[in-house]
Scaffold this active site. Structure first.
Site, PDB file in Angstrom:
ATOM      1  N   CYS A  22       2.627   7.081  11.199  1.00  0.00           N
ATOM      2  CA  CYS A  22       1.989   7.782  10.209  1.00  0.00           C
ATOM      3  C   CYS A  22       1.277   8.646  11.082  1.00  0.00           C
ATOM      4  CB  CYS A  22       0.587   7.542  10.183  1.00  0.00           C
ATOM      5  SG  CYS A  22      -0.081   6.064  10.776  1.00  0.00           S
ATOM      6  N   ALA A  49       0.619  -1.068   0.239  1.00  0.00           N
ATOM      7  CA  ALA A  49       0.136   0.669   0.281  1.00  0.00           C
ATOM      8  C   ALA A  49       0.952   1.212   0.242  1.00  0.00           C
ATOM      9  CB  ALA A  49      -1.062  -0.021   1.262  1.00  0.00           C
ATOM     10  N   SER A  96      -6.662   0.969   6.783  1.00  0.00           N
ATOM     11  CA  SER A  96      -6.079   1.026   6.061  1.00  0.00           C
ATOM     12  C   SER A  96      -3.701   1.582   6.269  1.00  0.00           C
ATOM     13  CB  SER A  96      -5.284   1.994   5.102  1.00  0.00           C
ATOM     14  OG  SER A  96      -6.454   3.557   5.587  1.00  0.00           O
ATOM     15  N   HIS A 103      -6.749   8.753   8.761  1.00  0.00           N
ATOM     16  CA  HIS A 103      -6.618   8.824  10.295  1.00  0.00           C
ATOM     17  C   HIS A 103      -6.729  10.213  11.395  1.00  0.00           C
ATOM     18  CE1 HIS A 103      -4.599   4.885   9.988  1.00  0.00           C
ATOM     19  NE2 HIS A 103      -3.482   5.383  11.095  1.00  0.00           N
TER      20      HIS A 103
END
Length: 342
Positions: free
Chosen positions: A133, A14, A163, A247
């Site tokens: 992240c 991804a 994800s 997010h």
């Protein structure tokens, strides 16, 4: 303009796929691409810059004579641990998207908008680490406010998309929703997460630690302190929610002095790669659908605490596959080229 030879480890994952998209959109000066994968995915066609490349199996020798300038690693910590040194030995600078090197004292952990000066520490070992992240989007919100008032404590709750668990996480959520509409939800498969994610919220990401927090939560604590060069108090609760991508975070910030709301909003609005969307009377605030497929971190719901003048609350959203991984990596590479004349 000089062009660069780029390797992407985990080219079919991804983040790997997103790296190719981001480099294209940012017009990154690429001369040639070396897409690297496991033996299982070797031979897969990778499209970039109007050309087709065949994915090559990652081996200890693949970097020899490849003349790679920058190698992006996005295939898991064990892969970076084993193979990054071979890229460095060949003369490449490694930008690593895994957690493996992040807390090593001699490896810089970088968000270019926050601590670009740390990039030059790559000379220690030839590696620059890309943060978690959730950490990236949070420190982008913290930095302009810390510069104004001096942060003493951060309390954050995350709302993390499927994800974050890669393609498998997204596929599992989609399948579970399909099972729901087919009245088969009770028999749905649960593999990527601790529980069924569809129509649910899971307050558990990564493995629990002895202190009661999870590894994901402690990443936010330790990485934020390293990036901002400041031992501020931080507490995180990381939650998986049934959103496909991007997010969100609810952040409460305590400062060493009283804060001015409008000055704070202006600092956030003017910070690099950040957008302020903040008018609740018009239903305007960031959401995952706002951030997905963009390279901005969005903030809104900025408000002072009703009891203490040295506290702010805000809402933060970013596409964690891009801003939280691929985009931050490419920005590191851009800044590296600018600073080092690589």
């Amino acid at each position: 303009m000089r062009k660069y030879n780029i390797a992407v480890v985990g080219a079919t994952g991804a983040v790997g796929e997103e790296l190719f998209r981001v480099m294209t959109e940012m017009k990154f000066p690429v001369n040639k691409i070396l897409p690297l994968t496991s033996s299982r995915s070797a031979g897969t066609d990778i499209s970039f810059g109007g050309q087709k490349y065949k994915a090559v199996e990652l081996t200890e020798d693949v970097f020899k004579d490849a003349d790679i300038h920058i190698a992006f690693f996005s295939a898991g910590g064990s892969i970076s641990e084993k193979y990054a040194k071979f890229a460095v030995e060949s003369g490449a600078v490694v930008i690593d998207n895994t957690s493996h090197f992040r807390m090593d004292d001699d490896i810089p952990l970088v968000v270019p908008e926050v601590n670009p000066e740390d990039i030059m520490l790559y000379k220690n070992r030839g590696i620059i680490a890309n943060p978690n992240c959730s950490t990236i989007q949070m420190v982008q919100s913290l930095k302009p406010l810390d510069d104004l008032y001096g942060i003493t404590r951060v309390d954050v709750s995350t709302y993390q998309a499927a994800s974050g668990a890669g393609k498998e996480g997204m596929a599992e959520l989609v399948q579970q929703m399909q099972d729901f509409f087919a009245f088969k939800l009770e028999d749905t498969e649960v593999k990527a997460f601790a529980h069924r994610l569809a129509l649910n919220v899971i307050p558990h990401i990564d493995v629990p630690q002895p202190n009661g927090f999870t590894k994901e939560e402690m990443k936010m604590v330790n990485e934020t302190q390293k990036i901002m060069h400041k031992k501020m108090q931080i507490a995180a609760t990381c939650v998986r929610v049934p959103v496909l991508r991007s997010h969100s975070e609810s952040i409460t910030i305590t400062f060493g002095q009283d804060v001015d709301l409008e000055e704070s909003r202006e600092a956030l609005a003017n910070f690099e790669n950040m957008k302020l969307i903040d008018d609740i009377s018009k239903n305007e605030y960031p959401m995952p659908m706002t951030a997905t497929d963009t390279d901005y971190t969005y903030v809104g719901r900025v408000r002072k605490d009703i009891y203490q003048n040295n506290m702010l609350h805000l809402w933060n959203v970013a596409d964690q596959v891009r801003v939280g991984a691929a985009t931050n990596s490419v920005r590191i590479a851009q800044k590296l080229i600018e600073m080092e004349n690589l």
